[in-house]
Design a protein around this motif. Sequence first.
Motif, PDB file in Angstrom:
ATOM      1  N   VAL A  23       0.859  -1.180   0.000  1.00  0.00           N
ATOM      2  CA  VAL A  23       0.000   0.000   0.000  1.00  0.00           C
ATOM      3  C   VAL A  23       0.891   1.225   0.000  1.00  0.00           C
ATOM      4  CG1 VAL A  23      -1.868   1.182   1.199  1.00  0.00           C
ATOM      5  CG2 VAL A  23      -1.714  -1.307   1.330  1.00  0.00           C
ATOM      6  N   HIS A  24       0.570   2.171  -0.866  1.00  0.00           N
ATOM      7  CA  HIS A  24       1.421   3.371  -0.974  1.00  0.00           C
ATOM      8  C   HIS A  24       0.573   4.631  -0.953  1.00  0.00           C
ATOM      9  CE1 HIS A  24       0.273   3.850  -5.218  1.00  0.00           C
ATOM     10  NE2 HIS A  24       0.371   2.542  -5.284  1.00  0.00           N
ATOM     11  N   THR A  25       1.213   5.709  -0.571  1.00  0.00           N
ATOM     12  CA  THR A  25       0.564   7.018  -0.610  1.00  0.00           C
ATOM     13  C   THR A  25       1.604   8.093  -0.885  1.00  0.00           C
ATOM     14  OG1 THR A  25      -0.933   8.504   0.541  1.00  0.00           O
ATOM     15  CG2 THR A  25       0.727   7.468   1.878  1.00  0.00           C
ATOM     16  N   PHE A  26       1.244   9.066  -1.660  1.00  0.00           N
ATOM     17  CA  PHE A  26       2.108  10.195  -2.012  1.00  0.00           C
ATOM     18  C   PHE A  26       3.401   9.749  -2.701  1.00  0.00           C
ATOM     19  CE2 PHE A  26       0.135  11.645   2.126  1.00  0.00           C
ATOM     20  CZ  PHE A  26      -0.896  12.340   1.518  1.00  0.00           C
ATOM     21  N   VAL A  27       3.423   8.568  -3.280  1.00  0.00           N
ATOM     22  CA  VAL A  27       4.625   8.039  -3.901  1.00  0.00           C
ATOM     23  C   VAL A  27       4.571   8.346  -5.396  1.00  0.00           C
ATOM     24  CG1 VAL A  27       5.962   5.949  -4.345  1.00  0.00           C
ATOM     25  CG2 VAL A  27       4.828   6.247  -2.149  1.00  0.00           C
ATOM     26  N   ALA A  28       5.703   8.779  -5.945  1.00  0.00           N
ATOM     27  CA  ALA A  28       5.782   9.134  -7.356  1.00  0.00           C
ATOM     28  C   ALA A  28       5.467   7.932  -8.242  1.00  0.00           C
ATOM     29  CB  ALA A  28       7.184   9.657  -7.676  1.00  0.00           C
ATOM     30  N   SER A  29       4.883   8.190  -9.384  1.00  0.00           N
ATOM     31  CA  SER A  29       4.518   7.104 -10.292  1.00  0.00           C
ATOM     32  C   SER A  29       5.744   6.317 -10.736  1.00  0.00           C
ATOM     33  CB  SER A  29       3.762   7.643 -11.506  1.00  0.00           C
ATOM     34  OG  SER A  29       4.562   8.567 -12.212  1.00  0.00           O
ATOM     35  N   VAL A  31       8.282   5.528  -8.843  1.00  0.00           N
ATOM     36  CA  VAL A  31       8.557   4.586  -7.761  1.00  0.00           C
ATOM     37  C   VAL A  31       7.544   3.446  -7.798  1.00  0.00           C
ATOM     38  CG1 VAL A  31       8.675   4.296  -5.250  1.00  0.00           C
ATOM     39  CG2 VAL A  31       9.660   6.337  -6.321  1.00  0.00           C
ATOM     40  N   VAL A  32       6.286   3.771  -8.007  1.00  0.00           N
ATOM     41  CA  VAL A  32       5.246   2.731  -8.097  1.00  0.00           C
ATOM     42  C   VAL A  32       5.565   1.788  -9.258  1.00  0.00           C
ATOM     43  CG1 VAL A  32       2.789   2.294  -8.516  1.00  0.00           C
ATOM     44  CG2 VAL A  32       3.491   4.164  -7.012  1.00  0.00           C
ATOM     45  N   SER A  33       6.049   2.331 -10.351  1.00  0.00           N
ATOM     46  CA  SER A  33       6.422   1.503 -11.497  1.00  0.00           C
ATOM     47  C   SER A  33       7.561   0.543 -11.132  1.00  0.00           C
ATOM     48  CB  SER A  33       6.834   2.399 -12.663  1.00  0.00           C
ATOM     49  OG  SER A  33       7.214   1.629 -13.761  1.00  0.00           O
ATOM     50  N   LEU A  34       8.563   1.021 -10.410  1.00  0.00           N
ATOM     51  CA  LEU A  34       9.661   0.157  -9.957  1.00  0.00           C
ATOM     52  C   LEU A  34       9.152  -0.942  -9.028  1.00  0.00           C
ATOM     53  CD1 LEU A  34      12.467   2.786  -9.243  1.00  0.00           C
ATOM     54  CD2 LEU A  34      12.428   1.083 -11.078  1.00  0.00           C
ATOM     55  N   VAL A  52      -0.790  -4.465  -5.262  1.00  0.00           N
ATOM     56  CA  VAL A  52      -0.131  -3.165  -5.139  1.00  0.00           C
ATOM     57  C   VAL A  52      -1.211  -2.120  -5.356  1.00  0.00           C
ATOM     58  CG1 VAL A  52       1.635  -1.608  -6.041  1.00  0.00           C
ATOM     59  CG2 VAL A  52       2.037  -4.088  -6.064  1.00  0.00           C
ATOM     60  N   CYS A  53      -1.435  -1.260  -4.344  1.00  0.00           N
ATOM     61  CA  CYS A  53      -2.507  -0.287  -4.502  1.00  0.00           C
ATOM     62  C   CYS A  53      -2.245   0.980  -3.697  1.00  0.00           C
ATOM     63  CB  CYS A  53      -3.847  -0.881  -4.098  1.00  0.00           C
ATOM     64  SG  CYS A  53      -3.956  -1.416  -2.389  1.00  0.00           S
TER      65      CYS A  53
END
Length: 135
Positions: A23-29, A31-34, A52-53
Motif C-alpha cells: 500500500v502506498h501514498t504520495f509516492v511518485a509514479s 517509484v510505483v512503477s519500480l 499493489v494499490c
Amino acid sequence: VFNNELDILFATDGLNYSDIGIVHTFVASSVVSLVKNSVNRRCVNTDSKIAVCDTGASYSAQWPAVIVLHKVRSVYSEEWDLTHLYLALYLMLSRARVYCSVVIIPLEGGTLDDAPHMLRLSQQCVELQGGGGPD
C-alpha cells in the motif's frame, strides 16, 4: 529496503504471494512503477499475485502481511496536515492482520532528519514494540 522486505516475506513458511499487500501514498509514479516491476518479476511463474494499490483503493482490503510505502514532506503547514498524515498512516497500517513493515520515503534530497514528526512517530512505534529506536 523494499526488496529486502519482500525477500523476508517470501522466506516465510505458509505465506502465499496473494497474502501480501503493498500500500502506498504520495509516492511518485516512477517509484510505483519500480515496485510493480519488482513484484511482477517475483510472481512470473505463479497465479498467486501480490496486490499493489494506493491507500484510497485499500479501504476494505486486508492481508496477512503488508508493506507500506509512505512519502513524507519535510514541513507540514498546519496541525490538520499532521492529523491527515497520521490518519493515512493508520489506514495503511491497519490493512495488515499479522505483519507490517513501513518504508518511509523522504522528499528528494532530504532525509528523515528533515522530518522530525516522522522521527518522533517512528520512535513511539519502536518503544511500543519494546525496541531500541530507529536506525
